[in-house]
Write a protein that holds these residues in place. Structure first.
Motif, mmCIF file in Angstrom:
data_model
loop_
_atom_site.group_PDB
_atom_site.id
_atom_site.type_symbol
_atom_site.label_atom_id
_atom_site.label_comp_id
_atom_site.label_asym_id
_atom_site.label_seq_id
_atom_site.Cartn_x
_atom_site.Cartn_y
_atom_site.Cartn_z
ATOM 1 N N HIS A 120 0.818 -1.077 0.007
ATOM 2 C CA HIS A 120 0.084 0.038 -0.020
ATOM 3 C C HIS A 120 0.935 1.240 -0.130
ATOM 4 O O HIS A 120 1.854 1.381 0.599
ATOM 5 C CB HIS A 120 -0.895 -0.097 1.130
ATOM 6 N N ASP A 121 0.412 2.194 -0.790
ATOM 7 C CA ASP A 121 1.027 3.412 -0.985
ATOM 8 C C ASP A 121 0.567 4.677 -0.131
ATOM 9 O O ASP A 121 1.300 5.505 0.557
ATOM 10 C CB ASP A 121 1.045 4.056 -2.331
ATOM 11 N N LYS A 122 -0.733 4.327 0.310
ATOM 12 C CA LYS A 122 -1.182 5.204 1.249
ATOM 13 C C LYS A 122 -2.528 4.608 2.255
ATOM 14 O O LYS A 122 -3.079 3.706 1.523
ATOM 15 C CB LYS A 122 -1.819 6.299 0.418
ATOM 16 N N VAL A 123 -2.330 4.954 3.262
ATOM 17 C CA VAL A 123 -3.567 4.377 4.309
ATOM 18 C C VAL A 123 -4.157 5.647 5.077
ATOM 19 O O VAL A 123 -3.464 6.313 5.693
ATOM 20 C CB VAL A 123 -2.941 3.317 5.337
ATOM 21 N N GLU A 124 -5.381 5.775 4.941
ATOM 22 C CA GLU A 124 -6.200 6.973 5.485
ATOM 23 C C GLU A 124 -7.067 6.259 6.466
ATOM 24 O O GLU A 124 -7.765 5.166 6.305
ATOM 25 C CB GLU A 124 -6.912 7.837 4.469
ATOM 26 N N ILE A 125 -7.325 7.188 7.793
ATOM 27 C CA ILE A 125 -8.248 6.640 8.703
ATOM 28 C C ILE A 125 -9.425 7.675 8.789
ATOM 29 O O ILE A 125 -8.928 8.767 9.030
ATOM 30 C CB ILE A 125 -7.719 6.358 10.160
ATOM 31 N N THR A 126 -10.313 7.268 8.462
ATOM 32 C CA THR A 126 -11.675 8.484 8.364
ATOM 33 C C THR A 126 -12.352 8.742 9.797
ATOM 34 O O THR A 126 -12.053 7.372 10.668
ATOM 35 C CB THR A 126 -12.959 7.883 7.406
ATOM 36 N N PRO A 127 -12.971 9.732 10.114
ATOM 37 C CA PRO A 127 -13.423 9.998 11.301
ATOM 38 C C PRO A 127 -14.763 8.959 11.609
ATOM 39 O O PRO A 127 -14.850 8.732 12.983
ATOM 40 C CB PRO A 127 -13.941 11.184 11.178
ATOM 41 N N ASP A 128 -15.265 8.453 10.856
ATOM 42 C CA ASP A 128 -16.423 7.334 11.162
ATOM 43 C C ASP A 128 -15.824 6.036 11.100
ATOM 44 O O ASP A 128 -16.708 5.040 11.067
ATOM 45 C CB ASP A 128 -17.278 7.472 9.736
ATOM 46 N N GLY A 129 -14.406 5.830 11.159
ATOM 47 C CA GLY A 129 -14.131 4.518 11.644
ATOM 48 C C GLY A 129 -13.485 3.524 10.085
ATOM 49 O O GLY A 129 -13.340 2.428 10.652
ATOM 50 N N LYS A 130 -13.374 4.023 9.245
ATOM 51 C CA LYS A 130 -12.995 3.156 8.206
ATOM 52 C C LYS A 130 -11.597 3.515 7.712
ATOM 53 O O LYS A 130 -11.036 4.653 7.870
ATOM 54 C CB LYS A 130 -13.907 3.600 7.141
ATOM 55 N N ALA A 131 -10.910 2.433 7.399
ATOM 56 C CA ALA A 131 -9.464 2.709 6.755
ATOM 57 C C ALA A 131 -9.584 2.576 5.250
ATOM 58 O O ALA A 131 -10.319 1.498 4.773
ATOM 59 C CB ALA A 131 -8.590 1.592 7.336
ATOM 60 N N ILE A 132 -8.800 3.607 4.723
ATOM 61 C CA ILE A 132 -8.826 3.487 2.956
ATOM 62 C C ILE A 132 -7.520 3.305 2.826
ATOM 63 O O ILE A 132 -6.610 3.966 2.780
ATOM 64 C CB ILE A 132 -9.375 4.829 2.612
ATOM 65 N N MET A 133 -7.370 2.402 2.054
ATOM 66 C CA MET A 133 -5.930 1.766 1.657
ATOM 67 C C MET A 133 -5.768 1.683 0.121
ATOM 68 O O MET A 133 -6.592 1.171 -0.649
ATOM 69 C CB MET A 133 -5.727 0.180 2.108
ATOM 70 N N THR A 134 -4.802 2.606 -0.255
ATOM 71 C CA THR A 134 -4.421 2.544 -1.662
ATOM 72 C C THR A 134 -3.233 1.928 -2.018
ATOM 73 O O THR A 134 -2.212 2.245 -1.416
ATOM 74 C CB THR A 134 -4.373 4.120 -2.008
ATOM 75 N N THR A 135 -3.421 0.994 -3.040
ATOM 76 C CA THR A 135 -2.031 0.307 -3.420
ATOM 77 C C THR A 135 -1.407 1.139 -4.401
ATOM 78 O O THR A 135 -1.737 2.066 -4.788
ATOM 79 C CB THR A 135 -2.644 -1.000 -4.057
ATOM 80 N N VAL A 136 -0.042 0.491 -4.387
ATOM 81 C CA VAL A 136 0.821 1.322 -5.166
ATOM 82 C C VAL A 136 0.305 1.446 -6.828
ATOM 83 O O VAL A 136 0.824 2.189 -7.326
ATOM 84 C CB VAL A 136 2.469 0.510 -5.128
#
Length: 43
Positions: free
Chosen positions: A13-29
């Protein structure tokens, strides 16, 4: 990476974001995104 900067495990994963509503958004390379709900039980 080790102390000398050698890559030991290639990143998936190139990027991992944690949103305020408790979700992790992972972006691959390659740009593909996966969303995981951190509040629900994982199997």
């Amino acid at each position: 990476m080790d102390k000398k900067g050698k890559v030991l495990i290639e990143p998936k994963h190139d990027k991992v974001e944690i949103t305020p509503d408790g979700k992790a958004i992972m972006t691959t390379v390659t740009g593909r995104q996966t969303i995981i709900d951190l509040k629900s039980p994982q199997k």
